[in-house]
Design a protein around this motif. Structure first.
Motif, PDB file in Angstrom:
ATOM      1  N   ASP A 181       0.742  -1.221  -0.050  1.00  0.00           N
ATOM      2  CA  ASP A 181      -0.120  -0.014  -0.066  1.00  0.00           C
ATOM      3  C   ASP A 181       0.962   1.380  -0.168  1.00  0.00           C
ATOM      4  OD1 ASP A 181      -2.184  -1.652   0.099  1.00  0.00           O
ATOM      5  OD2 ASP A 181      -2.384  -1.416   2.377  1.00  0.00           O
ATOM      6  N   THR A 209      -5.943   9.776   1.566  1.00  0.00           N
ATOM      7  CA  THR A 209      -5.735   8.470   2.244  1.00  0.00           C
ATOM      8  C   THR A 209      -4.282   8.399   3.090  1.00  0.00           C
ATOM      9  OG1 THR A 209      -6.812   7.290   0.264  1.00  0.00           O
ATOM     10  CG2 THR A 209      -5.200   6.010   1.568  1.00  0.00           C
ATOM     11  N   ALA A 256      -8.494   2.143   4.130  1.00  0.00           N
ATOM     12  CA  ALA A 256      -8.553   0.801   3.606  1.00  0.00           C
ATOM     13  C   ALA A 256      -9.361   0.713   2.261  1.00  0.00           C
ATOM     14  CB  ALA A 256      -8.802  -0.077   4.653  1.00  0.00           C
ATOM     15  N   GLU A 257     -10.511   1.513   2.796  1.00  0.00           N
ATOM     16  CA  GLU A 257     -11.609   1.655   1.811  1.00  0.00           C
ATOM     17  C   GLU A 257     -11.009   2.266   0.462  1.00  0.00           C
ATOM     18  OE1 GLU A 257     -15.113   3.096   3.261  1.00  0.00           O
ATOM     19  OE2 GLU A 257     -15.660   1.383   4.626  1.00  0.00           O
ATOM     20  N   TRP A 258     -10.308   3.427   0.906  1.00  0.00           N
ATOM     21  CA  TRP A 258     -10.047   4.396  -0.395  1.00  0.00           C
ATOM     22  C   TRP A 258      -8.615   3.851  -0.951  1.00  0.00           C
ATOM     23  CZ3 TRP A 258     -10.000   9.163   3.545  1.00  0.00           C
ATOM     24  CH2 TRP A 258     -11.232   9.434   3.544  1.00  0.00           C
ATOM     25  N   SER A 265      -8.553   0.810  -1.865  1.00  0.00           N
ATOM     26  CA  SER A 265      -9.457  -0.070  -2.621  1.00  0.00           C
ATOM     27  C   SER A 265      -9.834   0.700  -3.925  1.00  0.00           C
ATOM     28  CB  SER A 265     -10.658  -0.906  -2.103  1.00  0.00           C
ATOM     29  OG  SER A 265     -10.026  -1.820  -1.198  1.00  0.00           O
ATOM     30  N   GLN A 266     -10.621   1.584  -3.500  1.00  0.00           N
ATOM     31  CA  GLN A 266     -11.015   2.505  -4.739  1.00  0.00           C
ATOM     32  C   GLN A 266      -9.902   3.219  -5.539  1.00  0.00           C
ATOM     33  OE1 GLN A 266     -13.530   5.675  -3.097  1.00  0.00           O
ATOM     34  NE2 GLN A 266     -14.385   4.516  -1.737  1.00  0.00           N
ATOM     35  N   ARG A 302      -7.174   1.580  -6.312  1.00  0.00           N
ATOM     36  CA  ARG A 302      -6.613   0.481  -7.006  1.00  0.00           C
ATOM     37  C   ARG A 302      -7.543   0.143  -8.173  1.00  0.00           C
ATOM     38  NH1 ARG A 302      -4.763  -1.948  -2.259  1.00  0.00           N
ATOM     39  NH2 ARG A 302      -2.564  -2.264  -2.448  1.00  0.00           N
ATOM     40  N   ALA A 303      -8.939   0.346  -8.066  1.00  0.00           N
ATOM     41  CA  ALA A 303      -9.928   0.180  -8.880  1.00  0.00           C
ATOM     42  C   ALA A 303      -9.890   1.147  -9.977  1.00  0.00           C
ATOM     43  CB  ALA A 303     -11.139   0.198  -8.253  1.00  0.00           C
TER      44      ALA A 303
END
Length: 275
Positions: free
Chosen positions: A158, A247, A265-267, A269-270, A272-273
């Motif tokens: 990360d 983040t 953690a949610e951000w 993932s966003q 990466r997407a």
């Protein structure tokens, strides 16, 4: 603000207002971040309090006065007292007009938000104010990510993702052609008041220079669709960049935002997407 400092900060705001002839016997905490924002009663004044060593309050006061004088949609200083920074017990206190909210921020129509931000930008284009470049703020986030002592819980993969994203997008956005100007810096919904006088922007301490899309990236996504002349490609890059920046802040060991690690953690993932 550190919890141990809050009672002293409240006392500093109340005593400052009282010494200026304002009636104060209560203080309601409205927001607690790097600054403490209070509603002082019964005088109904908004007080912003920060440790003296960590504030740029005089810059914010001067800029707010100039923008308000140009008809920009910004919150006004408290008119009953001299517009200046008051120092007390190690805190810088500034006093502002309190605006009672008329609608929830989440219900602000995107078109109204875009018009207000466009008006603010139009006024800012007329000012010659020395401020950091938006890439200076990106570099601050990069240094935080690179510092394992300050971000000990950030996993290696990360850390690499955030570092690469901040570096590559910061450079790509800066290289894109297009005008740059004075910006608010963080015109997210938390820095927009819904008042009887329309939408007003607050918290000018984060001003920087850059493309308007950097500001738009802090607003809800629909706002960018209504902002005249926005470069959608640059805006998309700015959204990912801003997401990477906020983040990074959440991984700071001193971050006190509730649920900050979960959001981080949610951000991630966003990001990466999006990439």
């Amino acid at each position: 603000m550190q919890a141990s400092e809050v009672p002293r900060a409240v006392a500093a705001a109340m005593s400052t207002a009282s010494s200026l002839g304002l009636a104060v016997d209560d203080a309601i905490v409205l927001h607690d971040s790097n600054k403490l924002t209070l509603r002082l009663l019964p005088c109904d004044v908004l007080a912003r309090v920060a440790p003296v060593a960590h504030q740029v309050a005089q810059f914010e006061i001067d800029l707010a006065q100039r923008l308000a004088g140009s008809g920009c949609p910004v919150a006004a200083l408290e008119p009953r007292v001299e517009p200046r920074v008051h120092e007390r017990d190690g805190f810088a206190v500034t006093l502002w007009t309190y605006y009672a909210p008329v609608t929830p921020r989440r219900e602000v129509p995107p078109a109204d938000y875009a018009r207000a931000l466009d008006r603010l930008h139009a006024g800012m284009r007329k000012l010659d104010v020395p401020t950091p470049h938006f890439t200076d703020r990106v570099e601050q986030a990069q240094r935080l990510v690179a510092d394992r002592d300050r971000t000990p819980e950030l996993a290696d993969a990360d850390r690499e993702l955030l570092g690469d994203t901040l570096r590559s997008l910061g450079r790509a956005i800066a290289r894109r052609s297009g005008a740059e100007q004075l910006l608010h810096g963080e015109p997210h919904p938390g820095n927009v008041l819904t008042t009887a006088n329309g939408l007003l922007f607050i918290d000018l301490e984060t001003c920087c220079r850059g493309p308007v899309e950097f500001d738009l990236a802090h607003a809800p996504e629909e706002v960018g669709e209504h902002y005249p002349g926005a470069d959608q490609a640059r805006l998309n890059e700015c959204r990912i960049l801003v997401l990477a920046m906020i983040t990074a802040w959440r991984w700071d060991r001193g971050d006190q935002l509730p649920n900050g690690r979960r959001l981080a953690a949610e951000w991630l993932s966003q990001i990466r997407a999006a990439l």
